[in-house]
Design an enzyme around this catalytic site. Structure first.
Site, PDB file in Angstrom:
ATOM      1  N   LYS A  22       0.867  -1.189   0.000  1.00  0.00           N
ATOM      2  CA  LYS A  22       0.000   0.000   0.000  1.00  0.00           C
ATOM      3  C   LYS A  22       0.894   1.225   0.000  1.00  0.00           C
ATOM      4  O   LYS A  22       1.885   1.260   0.747  1.00  0.00           O
ATOM      5  CB  LYS A  22      -0.867   0.034   1.251  1.00  0.00           C
ATOM      6  CG  LYS A  22      -1.960  -1.000   1.243  1.00  0.00           C
ATOM      7  CD  LYS A  22      -2.904  -0.784   2.416  1.00  0.00           C
ATOM      8  CE  LYS A  22      -3.764  -2.008   2.608  1.00  0.00           C
ATOM      9  NZ  LYS A  22      -4.156  -2.260   3.943  1.00  0.00           N
ATOM     10  N   GLY A 211     -11.093  -4.709  11.894  1.00  0.00           N
ATOM     11  CA  GLY A 211     -10.962  -4.807  10.437  1.00  0.00           C
ATOM     12  C   GLY A 211     -10.710  -6.252  10.086  1.00  0.00           C
ATOM     13  O   GLY A 211     -11.059  -7.150  10.857  1.00  0.00           O
ATOM     14  N   ARG A 242      -7.996 -15.259  10.912  1.00  0.00           N
ATOM     15  CA  ARG A 242      -7.170 -15.664  12.065  1.00  0.00           C
ATOM     16  C   ARG A 242      -8.062 -15.991  13.253  1.00  0.00           C
ATOM     17  O   ARG A 242      -9.114 -15.388  13.428  1.00  0.00           O
ATOM     18  CB  ARG A 242      -6.199 -14.543  12.438  1.00  0.00           C
ATOM     19  CG  ARG A 242      -5.029 -14.436  11.476  1.00  0.00           C
ATOM     20  CD  ARG A 242      -4.168 -13.242  11.778  1.00  0.00           C
ATOM     21  NE  ARG A 242      -4.447 -12.136  10.887  1.00  0.00           N
ATOM     22  CZ  ARG A 242      -4.067 -10.865  11.106  1.00  0.00           C
ATOM     23  NH1 ARG A 242      -3.409 -10.560  12.199  1.00  0.00           N
ATOM     24  NH2 ARG A 242      -4.355  -9.923  10.232  1.00  0.00           N
ATOM     25  N   MET A 286     -16.808  -9.241   6.546  1.00  0.00           N
ATOM     26  CA  MET A 286     -17.991  -8.942   7.365  1.00  0.00           C
ATOM     27  C   MET A 286     -19.173  -8.484   6.512  1.00  0.00           C
ATOM     28  O   MET A 286     -20.322  -8.874   6.759  1.00  0.00           O
ATOM     29  CB  MET A 286     -17.634  -7.876   8.405  1.00  0.00           C
ATOM     30  CG  MET A 286     -18.725  -7.590   9.382  1.00  0.00           C
ATOM     31  SD  MET A 286     -19.284  -9.034  10.322  1.00  0.00           S
ATOM     32  CE  MET A 286     -18.051  -9.138  11.610  1.00  0.00           C
ATOM     33  N   GLU A 381      -3.489   4.986   9.383  1.00  0.00           N
ATOM     34  CA  GLU A 381      -2.126   4.511   9.648  1.00  0.00           C
ATOM     35  C   GLU A 381      -1.131   5.167   8.694  1.00  0.00           C
ATOM     36  O   GLU A 381      -0.004   5.463   9.068  1.00  0.00           O
ATOM     37  CB  GLU A 381      -2.085   2.985   9.516  1.00  0.00           C
ATOM     38  CG  GLU A 381      -2.797   2.308  10.681  1.00  0.00           C
ATOM     39  CD  GLU A 381      -3.366   0.949  10.349  1.00  0.00           C
ATOM     40  OE1 GLU A 381      -4.069   0.817   9.332  1.00  0.00           O
ATOM     41  OE2 GLU A 381      -3.109   0.011  11.123  1.00  0.00           O
TER      42      GLU A 381
END
Ligand code: AMP
Length: 401
Positions: A22, A211, A242, A286, A381
């Site tokens: 990214k 997230g 995970r 989700m 971030e």
């Protein structure tokens, strides 16, 4: 598109994952990126897309990106073509693990890189790619300062009781500790709270970064005092793929009774568990699960909500109460269903949300009767990385925050 001054300084924020990169390019002054984009599925089918601040596509390279170096080369060629006057002043990197040494961003030297390489066994799926990203940027921008920003740094001052496991103390001495992750996100949320709700920074805040990766952090007077992620990015909440918290006995069962090897167990825990595993393989996403609205998706969402609530209760307990709950991350910022369900039955904690505000994804979700403030902060971030890069280059703040 924003006009650049002749030879204006630029700052690149890079976030290298196992098969993704990214990027966000920032000007010297200002917190809005001039260019953002992402390379995905780096390998034989890797693709890269870069956009300017108006969403206009600057580069679209489908199926050509076979390495991080290659991805970066396309990024640089695009920057040179679109911003010919721009001078790269510093490059900031997200690095998942800073070990015991780094509680702040650090200017990368060969010595720092050697220390980061020593930490690879602690984060085998992320750290090598982060280091590869730094190497590729060093090659691409010779002599330009490279700054490493750590996901573990925010948690480094945590009390011993949240830093340790109850296993023989020699492991603690060896660095087998609860490092906590998502520190760049918590750093950003904390800086935003200090700006928009400074009184909360004197109090007890729980931030839920929900997230594809998910964790929660208890923040007392601006400092992390407990986090749900531990030694690896597996612990705590269930995530896209995970597992989150698990009884280590389950792994012993897989080893002893099913004769699985560590690679197979790693694959199950990192890639086949979480929402994907719970939903019987339906989805790790989700939004897809919410839309599916069937028995499989309910199983996954019910467990996710249950775990967030449980962690929230535990964090409020260790801080002696809670003044604010902050949601961030793709699910935290967008899923009305998850936020509503998490906040249900939390009246005892002074939490009451306004359903209208929740439906609008408003910044303040708590109702006028709520003792505890409930908020959404859209986490950035990339901006934390860019700010660290700017500060390394001697420029302290953006101007249009
Ligand atoms: P992140 O890793 O922070 O980009 O978050 C990705 C997660 O956010 C995925 O599970 C998405 O399905 C979820 N997400 C994004 N937008 C929505 C939405 N509108 N409703 C529900 N979940 C969402």
């Amino acid at each position: 598109m924003k006009d650049l001054m002749l030879s204006e300084a630029g700052f690149l924020a890079l976030n290298a994952g196992s098969s993704s990169l990214k990027v966000a390019l920032f000007p010297a002054g200002g917190d809005e990126p001039l260019m953002t984009g992402q390379a995905d599925r780096i390998g034989p089918e890797g693709a890269l897309k870069l956009k300017d601040q108006d969403g206009e596509v600057l580069e679209n390279a489908p199926g050509l990106i076979d390495s991080h170096t290659n991805a970066l080369a396309v990024v640089i060629a695009t920057i040179k073509r679109v911003f010919p006057e721009l001078r790269m002043a510093a490059v900031g990197h997200r690095v998942v693990h800073g070990g015991l040494d780094y509680a702040e961003p650090v200017l990368v030297t060969e010595e720092v890189l050697a220390k980061l390489a020593d930490l690879e066994p602690f984060a085998p799926l992320h750290q090598p790619h982060n280091i590869a990203g730094i190497r590729a940027a060093e090659e691409a921008f010779p002599g330009v300062p490279q700054v490493a920003c750590f996901d573990t740094a925010f948690h480094r001052g945590q009390p011993f009781v949240n830093d340790t496991f109850a296993i023989p103390h020699r492991y603690y001495e060896k660095g087998v500790r609860r490092y906590g992750f998502h520190g760049l996100s918590y750093d950003y949320v904390t800086s935003e709270l200090a700006r928009i709700a400074p009184h909360l920074m004197q109090g007890r805040v729980v931030v839920a970064h929900l997230g594809n990766g998910a964790s929660m952090c208890a923040i007392y007077r601006g400092k992390s005092v407990a986090s749900s992620m531990g030694f690896s990015a597996l612990d705590g909440l269930p995530m896209g793929t995970r597992c989150g918290q698990i009884d280590p006995g389950v792994m012993l069962y897989m080893l002893d009774r099913e004769n699985l090897d560590t690679a197979q167990i790693r694959q199950i825990l990192y890639n086949e568990s979480g929402l994907l595993g719970l939903s019987g393989g339906l989805s790790n996403d989700m939004r897809t699960l919410e839309q599916a609205d069937n028995a499989q998706s309910h199983r996954a969402i019910d467990y996710f909500v249950f775990r967030v609530q449980r962690e929230l209760g535990a964090m409020a307990a260790v801080m002696g109460g809670i003044d604010a709950l902050v949601f961030c991350g793709g699910i935290g910022e967008n899923s009305r269903v998850v936020r509503r369900r998490v906040c249900e039955r939390l009246g005892w904690m002074g939490i009451e949300i306004d359903h209208g505000k929740n439906a609008e994804n408003a910044t303040i979700l708590s109702s006028e009767f709520s003792r505890t403030t409930v908020m959404i902060v859209n986490t950035r971030e990339d901006l934390v990385i860019a700010r660290a890069a700017r500060s390394a280059a001697g420029i302290t703040e953006g101007t249009d925050a």
